[in-house]
Design an enzyme around this catalytic site. Structure first.
Site, mmCIF file in Angstrom:
data_model
loop_
_atom_site.group_PDB
_atom_site.id
_atom_site.type_symbol
_atom_site.label_atom_id
_atom_site.label_comp_id
_atom_site.label_asym_id
_atom_site.label_seq_id
_atom_site.Cartn_x
_atom_site.Cartn_y
_atom_site.Cartn_z
ATOM 1 N N GLU A 221 -2.807 -3.502 3.912
ATOM 2 C CA GLU A 221 -3.118 -2.784 2.661
ATOM 3 C C GLU A 221 -3.432 -1.293 2.884
ATOM 4 O O GLU A 221 -4.552 -0.831 2.662
ATOM 5 C CB GLU A 221 -4.253 -3.497 1.920
ATOM 6 C CG GLU A 221 -3.854 -4.922 1.560
ATOM 7 C CD GLU A 221 -4.825 -5.642 0.643
ATOM 8 O OE1 GLU A 221 -5.982 -5.200 0.496
ATOM 9 O OE2 GLU A 221 -4.414 -6.667 0.054
ATOM 10 N N GLU A 324 0.545 -11.913 2.174
ATOM 11 C CA GLU A 324 -0.790 -12.353 1.741
ATOM 12 C C GLU A 324 -0.888 -12.536 0.243
ATOM 13 O O GLU A 324 -0.431 -11.710 -0.537
ATOM 14 C CB GLU A 324 -1.866 -11.337 2.169
ATOM 15 C CG GLU A 324 -3.287 -11.818 1.862
ATOM 16 C CD GLU A 324 -4.337 -10.747 2.121
ATOM 17 O OE1 GLU A 324 -4.278 -10.115 3.194
ATOM 18 O OE2 GLU A 324 -5.210 -10.545 1.261
#
Length: 473
Positions: A221, A324
């Site tokens: 991220e 994810e």
């Protein structure tokens, strides 16, 4: 080293699929029932004719083939491993079989794990002493207590192989602009080489433990400033780090077969990241493909499934991997909330139809509080363990994932699959043994009768309200 070819490529052999003499076994999971990947029907094919507009149909065209399937799995985090260690031996065996045994469970074949700590660790930690730019103190001893033993048992239960890839959440504080492993910050240019060396040391240390590493992402991220371990890379910064440091370092350390996964963040900005990195030939040559998550709905909008298709359309030679997803904001009252499972089904069908080669859930196991998590970011996992009773709690998400992972085998090929009405979603994969797995999902409040049509053959199937089915034939 365990290595697989580029999954984005189409298979060279095209063995013709036939429905001749085939029976269809239907497996169903449905709300307000006891059906959980339960065999509910055995059907046969008969002659098909032009379907009517008032009918609902699923069309499969086996000759139109797309990406090769690389697996489905979940992340073994520190949190998952710590909770697993608290289970009785009997429950540990049940848990391992539930995920990694193809016959007794749902046959996971992918595994993601972290480089150093994430929010799903009991606390922040590092493999080196703070300030050690030469990495002389590097040691993975921390992981030997819980995480490595669980990974080894998972690999063993899966038959000796799990495609394993890794991701860092943050470099050490001394390497970062904010001098903190938490709350974003950026990697300081003077530590680019130190940090690239860190990946190589980690990969070699895990491989020495008997855990082959297929790939690594650059950063989990990279556009999110989180209260937990996080680090920001613009597209240009990630491109340059891969091109000038990470790619060359892995190659120099004889780890050139380790795939580099770019982005590893939500679908919203993935097209920009792809354009910047893939348009640079020197960076692109090191990158296997792009990883992505599903949390773009934080903005209040819908999931951006089409962005995956657009990246696949623009860069068909690059891989796509869902790295994810989890249901956020844990609430024990919602263990059996059906919408959580449906979220998985919707995402998996769309992501596979848009070109994704593999799909990875987040934590494989959490406790009755949705943790442990050292910053209070408690979430759901498909299986929870109540550490007060020692019991395992299976949620709808586990069964929805299982409708894919149990029946689609490694090196299967996705084939053309479409539905005539929006009540249903569907995807289809042709396994190497010649069997087809067609997944059909009903999001509506009503039972739906539908045709499964392949060339001049069809069968008629009933799917309950709020249900998912896998048809194997």
């Amino acid at each position: 080293m365990f290595s697989l070819a580029a999954f984005a490529q189409q298979p060279k052999t095209k063995k013709e699929f036939t429905t001749n003499g085939k029976k269809i076994t239907v497996y169903t999971t449905a709300e307000n029932s006891n059906l959980r990947i339960t065999s509910t029907d055995n059907l046969t094919f008969s002659a098909a004719k032009q379907p009517l507009e008032i009918e609902t149909s699923v069309f499969v065209e086996p000759s139109k083939r797309f990406q090769t399937f690389m697996g489905i799995g979940g992340a073994i985090t520190d949190a998952s491993a710590e909770i697993f260690a608290k289970l009785s031996k009997e429950k540990q065996t049940e848990f391992l079989n539930a995920y990694y045994d193809k016959n007794k469970g749902i046959g996971y074949s992918l595994l993601r794990t972290t480089i150093q700590s994430s929010d799903f660790s009991s606390g922040s930690y590092s493999y080196i002493e703070e300030g050690d730019k030469d990495l002389k103190t590097f040691s993975i001893d921390h992981d030997r207590q819980y995480r490595i033993p669980l990974i080894k048992q998972a690999i063993q239960t899966a038959g000796g192989k799990l495609l394993t890839y890794v991701a860092p959440w943050s470099p050490n504080a001394f390497m970062k602009s904010n001098k903190n492993v938490l709350k974003g910050g950026t990697l300081l240019p003077e530590y680019y080489q130190t940090w690239a060396n860190f990946y190589a040391k980690f990969i070699k240390a895990y491989e020495k433990e008997g855990i082959p590493i297929w790939g690594t992402s650059t950063q989990n991220e990279p556009m999110a400033v989180q209260t937990w371990e996080s680090c920001i890379y613009t597209a240009e910064a990630e491109r340059d780090f891969i091109k000038n440091f990470l790619g060359p370092t892995l190659k120099k350390e004889k780890l050139g077969d380790v795939k580099i996964i770019a982005w590893d963040h939500n679908r919203d900005l993935m097209n920009y990241r792809a354009n910047v990195i893939y348009s640079d030939p020197e960076a692109s040559k090191y990158v296997w493909g792009m990883g992505f998550h599903w949390y773009e709905n934080w903005s209040g909008g819908a999931s951006m499934f089409d962005n995956v298709a657009k990246v696949n359309e623009a860069y068909p030679d690059k891989g796509l991997l869902f790295t994810e997803g989890c249901v956020e904001k844990f609430d024990a009252k919602k263990y059996q909330f059906w919408g959580n499972g449906e979220r998985y089904g919707i995402s998996m069908i769309n992501d596979f139809n848009n070109g994704t080669a593999g799909w990875t859930d987040w934590n494989i196991l959490l406790d009755q509080n949705g943790g442990p998590n050292h910053v209070g970011n408690f979430c759901f996992s498909p299986i929870h363990a109540d550490t007060t009773t020692g019991e395992l709690i299976y949620t709808p998400s586990y069964y929805y994932i299982g409708h894919f992972s149990k029946f689609i085998h490694l090196n299967a090929v996705r084939v053309s699959s479409a539905v005539s009405r929006s009540a249903l979603l569907s995807t289809s994969f042709l396994n190497a043994d010649g069997t087809m797995a067609t997944i059909v999902m009903n999001q509506t409040d009503k039972e739906v009768t539908y045709n499964l049509i392949i060339a001049a053959e069809k069968t008629v199937v009933k799917i309950p309200a709020h249900a998912i089915q896998t048809l194997v034939y």
